[in-house]
Scaffold this motif. Structure first.
Motif, PDB file in Angstrom:
ATOM      1  N   LEU A   1       5.378   4.131   5.019  1.00 10.12           N
ATOM      2  CA  LEU A   1       5.471   2.813   5.659  1.00 10.12           C
ATOM      3  C   LEU A   1       5.696   2.950   7.163  1.00 10.12           C
ATOM      4  CD1 LEU A   1       5.478  -0.230   5.406  1.00 10.12           C
ATOM      5  CD2 LEU A   1       7.926  -0.138   4.841  1.00 10.12           C
ATOM      6  N   ASP A   2       6.513   3.927   7.552  1.00 10.52           N
ATOM      7  CA  ASP A   2       6.770   4.150   8.974  1.00 10.52           C
ATOM      8  C   ASP A   2       5.486   4.515   9.714  1.00 10.52           C
ATOM      9  OD1 ASP A   2       8.661   4.458  11.224  1.00 10.52           O
ATOM     10  OD2 ASP A   2       8.077   6.565  11.126  1.00 10.52           O
ATOM     11  N   LYS A   3       4.623   5.294   9.041  1.00 11.71           N
ATOM     12  CA  LYS A   3       3.345   5.685   9.644  1.00 11.71           C
ATOM     13  C   LYS A   3       2.453   4.457   9.844  1.00 11.71           C
ATOM     14  CE  LYS A   3       0.573   9.221  10.801  1.00 11.71           C
ATOM     15  NZ  LYS A   3       0.915  10.211  11.832  1.00 11.71           N
TER      16      LYS A   3
ATOM     17  N   MET B   1       0.824  -1.209   0.000  1.00  6.78           N
ATOM     18  CA  MET B   1       0.000   0.000   0.000  1.00  6.78           C
ATOM     19  C   MET B   1       0.856   1.257   0.000  1.00  6.78           C
ATOM     20  SD  MET B   1      -3.163  -1.042   2.526  1.00  6.78           S
ATOM     21  CE  MET B   1      -3.927   0.562   2.428  1.00  6.78           C
ATOM     22  N   ALA B   2       1.957   1.237   0.750  1.00  4.53           N
ATOM     23  CA  ALA B   2       2.846   2.401   0.806  1.00  4.53           C
ATOM     24  C   ALA B   2       3.453   2.685  -0.567  1.00  4.53           C
ATOM     25  CB  ALA B   2       3.947   2.164   1.841  1.00  4.53           C
ATOM     26  N   GLU B   3       3.824   1.627  -1.262  1.00  2.00           N
ATOM     27  CA  GLU B   3       4.428   1.792  -2.591  1.00  2.00           C
ATOM     28  C   GLU B   3       3.452   2.436  -3.568  1.00  2.00           C
ATOM     29  OE1 GLU B   3       6.804  -0.893  -5.945  1.00  2.00           O
ATOM     30  OE2 GLU B   3       5.888  -1.859  -4.199  1.00  2.00           O
ATOM     31  N   ILE B   4       2.212   1.990  -3.558  1.00  2.11           N
ATOM     32  CA  ILE B   4       1.205   2.555  -4.459  1.00  2.11           C
ATOM     33  C   ILE B   4       0.852   3.984  -4.056  1.00  2.11           C
ATOM     34  CG2 ILE B   4      -1.193   2.344  -5.250  1.00  2.11           C
ATOM     35  CD1 ILE B   4      -0.895  -0.668  -5.001  1.00  2.11           C
TER      36      ILE B   4
ATOM     37  N   LYS C   1       4.333  13.697   6.695  1.00  2.00           N
ATOM     38  CA  LYS C   1       5.312  14.786   6.655  1.00  2.00           C
ATOM     39  C   LYS C   1       5.861  14.957   5.245  1.00  2.00           C
ATOM     40  CE  LYS C   1       6.762  14.270  11.483  1.00  2.00           C
ATOM     41  NZ  LYS C   1       7.879  13.942  12.404  1.00  2.00           N
ATOM     42  N   ASP C   2       6.045  13.850   4.565  1.00  2.00           N
ATOM     43  CA  ASP C   2       6.444  13.894   3.160  1.00  2.00           C
ATOM     44  C   ASP C   2       5.820  12.699   2.438  1.00  2.00           C
ATOM     45  OD1 ASP C   2       8.351  11.550   3.053  1.00  2.00           O
ATOM     46  OD2 ASP C   2       9.414  12.766   4.527  1.00  2.00           O
ATOM     47  N   MET C   3       5.989  12.657   1.134  1.00  5.35           N
ATOM     48  CA  MET C   3       5.330  11.621   0.335  1.00  5.35           C
ATOM     49  C   MET C   3       6.292  10.502  -0.060  1.00  5.35           C
ATOM     50  SD  MET C   3       2.712  13.839  -2.056  1.00  5.35           S
ATOM     51  CE  MET C   3       3.958  15.009  -2.615  1.00  5.35           C
ATOM     52  N   SER C   4       7.290  10.256   0.791  1.00 10.73           N
ATOM     53  CA  SER C   4       8.243   9.191   0.503  1.00 10.73           C
ATOM     54  C   SER C   4       7.700   7.844   0.968  1.00 10.73           C
ATOM     55  CB  SER C   4       9.575   9.471   1.193  1.00 10.73           C
ATOM     56  OG  SER C   4       9.430   9.368   2.612  1.00 10.73           O
TER      57      SER C   4
END
Length: 369
Positions: free
Chosen positions: A238-240, A185-188, A230-233
């Motif tokens: 994933l950390d969130k 999900m983070a990757e998409i 905080k950013d869109m990385s």
């Protein structure tokens, strides 16, 4: 982009109907429940392969019929094309030039429309879900890859929520499969969020100018994309997810992601949701809709079609005039109304008026030249 004609068979209250259109303004006139909005809905389905009124296919099919068919001849980038959507209780099929198109993302975009309905006036003070839906729908029209990724994200979200409930019910903690779902999900999300940010920034640039014209240069509009990251990385997203594993399992649902994002709107740097008057809200929505026309034109090189379902009756004379001025001689527009008496504008004078009565075209007037 224009739609030259449409043919309906067994659609809503139309058993059979063929209508040819003016390349600019077309007005469907009739009393309530006669089929004006149904005709507008048919154009929308021809564009998006789905209705803006219902998800129940049976509601779209004429009484005791097995199927409904909507077919239209369009012109896009100076090319003639035929689009067709067939609806049945077994599902729907979409065709381009008589060839069946299996994937929705391969069909949507040939006939672009911007829909403006009275419910859109809730875009400002309504739920964030309405603004997310606006974003996703409009970006999908001009970016098939966005639609593909969004569908993939939603499937993963559904699977993740299902698994979170399973972990909750079994009193288990985060495991390897939850991590895999979160990584996917983070990757998409990286791609989806960047596209949303680009879209909102472009919409802001255009809509600010539209609002300035509509509001007679009295206030400044600003539109921003609101995200909880905080950013869109990939790493940040994933950390969130990882930080919220325990909370997600406790509630059995994913508590962060693009399905929680929003569009923020400000007037003179004040939150429009809290401070905008009803008149200002209407001006903002009008600026957004006209802004979308210009944004799509900028992206694909031609104006989409504008659908106005009983909107003129919701706008005062000043906003009505501003809207008609902005679309005049540029955008093919379809308007539904019970009456156009009292609307004095050249656009209305030269429009094609189509009188609708009980699912039949009872009269046509090509307007004054």
């Amino acid at each position: 982009m224009k739609i030259k004609s449409i043919e309906l068979k067994n659609f809503r209250n139309y058993e059979a109907c063929t209508v040819e259109f003016n390349p600019y303004i077309n007005i469907f006139i009739g009393q309530n429940a006669q089929g004006k909005t149904n005709l507008l809905e048919a154009i929308y389905i021809l564009s998006m392969s789905k209705s803006f009124k219902t998800k129940v296919v049976e509601e779209l099919i004429f009484f005791e019929s097995d199927f409904a068919k909507i077919q239209g001849d369009i012109v896009t980038h100076d090319k003639n094309m035929n689009l067709e959507v067939v609806l049945s209780r077994l599902g729907k099929k979409a065709f381009i030039n008589r060839t069946e198109i299996k994937k929705t993302s391969d069909y949507v975009g040939y006939l672009n429309v911007v829909l403006f309905i009275p419910e859109d006036l809730m875009l400002i003070k309504g739920s964030p879900r309405l603004r997310r839906k606006l974003m996703d729908m409009e970006i999908s029209k001009i970016s098939p890859i966005y639609m593909y990724n969004l569908n993939k994200y939603n499937k993963l979200l559904k699977e993740r929520n299902k698994y979170l409930k399973l972990l909750h019910d079994s009193h288990k903690g985060a495991d390897e499969y939850l991590e895999v779902l979160s990584e996917q999900m983070a990757e998409i999300q990286v791609s989806l969020m960047k596209k949303r940010m680009e879209f909102v920034e472009l919409l802001n640039d255009i809509s600010v100018k539209m609002y300035d014209y509509i509001a007679l240069h009295k206030e400044n509009l600003k539109i921003e994309y609101k995200t909880h990251y905080k950013d869109m990385s990939y790493e940040c997203i994933l950390d969130k997810y990882r930080q919220n594993y325990q909370k997600d399992i406790l509630f059995g649902q994913t508590n962060n992601g693009i399905h929680k994002d929003d569009i923020m709107m400000f007037l003179n740097d004040k939150d429009a949701v809290t401070y905008a008057s009803q008149g200002q809200q209407r001006s903002i929505v009008l600026a957004l809709k006209i802004g979308l026309l210009e944004l799509i034109k900028k992206e694909i090189g031609e104006y989409p079609i504008l659908l106005l379902d009983d909107v003129l009756s919701e706008l005062d004379d000043v906003r009505k005039t501003k809207l008609l001025n902005l679309i005049q001689d540029k955008v093919q527009t379809f308007i539904t109304s019970t009456s156009i008496d009292g609307i004095h504008h050249h656009v209305i004078d030269v429009a094609k008026k189509i009188v609708i009565e009980n699912g039949h075209v009872k009269g046509e007037d090509n307007g004054r030249k």
